[in-house]
Design an enzyme around this catalytic site. Structure first.
Site, short mmCIF file in Angstrom:
data_model
loop_
_atom_site.label_atom_id
_atom_site.label_comp_id
_atom_site.label_asym_id
_atom_site.label_seq_id
_atom_site.Cartn_x
_atom_site.Cartn_y
_atom_site.Cartn_z
N SER A 163 0.55 -1.11 0.01
CA SER A 163 -0.01 0.12 0.07
C SER A 163 1.04 1.28 -0.21
O SER A 163 0.40 2.45 -0.77
CB SER A 163 -0.88 0.01 1.29
OG SER A 163 -0.10 0.05 2.33
N ASP A 185 -5.31 6.93 9.64
CA ASP A 185 -4.83 5.50 10.24
C ASP A 185 -3.39 5.49 10.84
O ASP A 185 -3.17 4.69 11.52
CB ASP A 185 -4.94 4.36 9.23
CG ASP A 185 -3.96 4.67 8.06
OD1 ASP A 185 -2.91 5.59 8.21
OD2 ASP A 185 -4.06 3.78 7.14
N HIS A 234 -0.39 5.26 7.01
CA HIS A 234 -0.01 5.77 5.51
C HIS A 234 0.10 7.24 5.29
O HIS A 234 -0.63 7.87 5.77
CB HIS A 234 -1.23 5.19 4.67
CG HIS A 234 -1.44 3.52 4.49
ND1 HIS A 234 -2.24 3.01 5.58
CD2 HIS A 234 -0.93 2.60 3.96
CE1 HIS A 234 -2.29 1.79 5.41
NE2 HIS A 234 -1.25 1.51 4.26
#
Length: 185
Positions: free
Chosen positions: A10, A160, A163
């Site tokens: 990611s 979060d 990221h």
């Protein structure tokens, strides 16, 4: 035109960005390449949630096309799933070996990761050392800590706290660029 394959999870894919196609670090590197009029195109092969085992399972698909420079960013999801650093290192080495076998002239770079030293005794040290050892053993260009100057900084990460934001990715691209630029002819 030469091809740079960014292969990762990611963090390569640009998870959480409104327009990952323009704000991910591979896209930002493409902008730097274009600014310098270099003859390279970027392929972003980042998949959110990918592990080194997942990467090993999908690498052959990406190697069916020309690859001149290979950028590898995987491993943090392994740690989050409790996979031992030794297994992660074995998978990363298998990916690297496949790339070298299919494209013997490829130039390579490894994006290192770090985890808090508060984890199990020796676990964090093994994880951090694994990247240095792989880079040295395979004569790869190396970024010791991919998230340097971004990890843990609230304003540079999406809610979060894992990221990066678009601003965070700009810092990452600026950190990665000198290492990658050294591979470009």
């Amino acid at each position: 035109m030469n091809t740079i394959l960014f292969f990762g999870d990611s963090l390569t894919a640009g998870y959480g960005l409104g327009d990952a196609g323009n704000e991910s670090y591979p896209a930002l590197i493409q902008q730097k390449i274009k600014k310098e009029n270099l003859n390279y195109r970027i392929v972003n092969a980042g998949i959110s949630g990918d592990t080194t085992a997942g990467g090993l399972n999908r690498i052959d698909y990406w190697l069916s096309q020309p690859v001149d420079i290979f950028i590898l960013e995987l491993g943090i999801n392994d740690i989050m799933r409790g996979i031992p650093p030794q297994r992660t290192a074995e998978n990363l080495q298998a990916i690297i070996s496949k790339v070298k076998t299919k494209h013997p002239q490829v130039k390579m770079a490894l994006m290192g990761m770090e985890i808090p030293l508060l984890m199990q005794a020796g676990f964090a040290d093994q994880f951090i050392a694994m990247y240095r050892q792989l880079a040295a053993a395979n004569q790869m260009a190396f970024v010791p800590f991919f998230l340097k100057d971004v990890a843990g900084i609230r304003r540079l990460n999406i809610p979060d706290r894992i990221h990066p934001t678009a601003e965070g990715y700009k810092i990452i691209a600026d950190n990665v660029w000198p290492v990658l630029r050294g591979l470009l002819v």
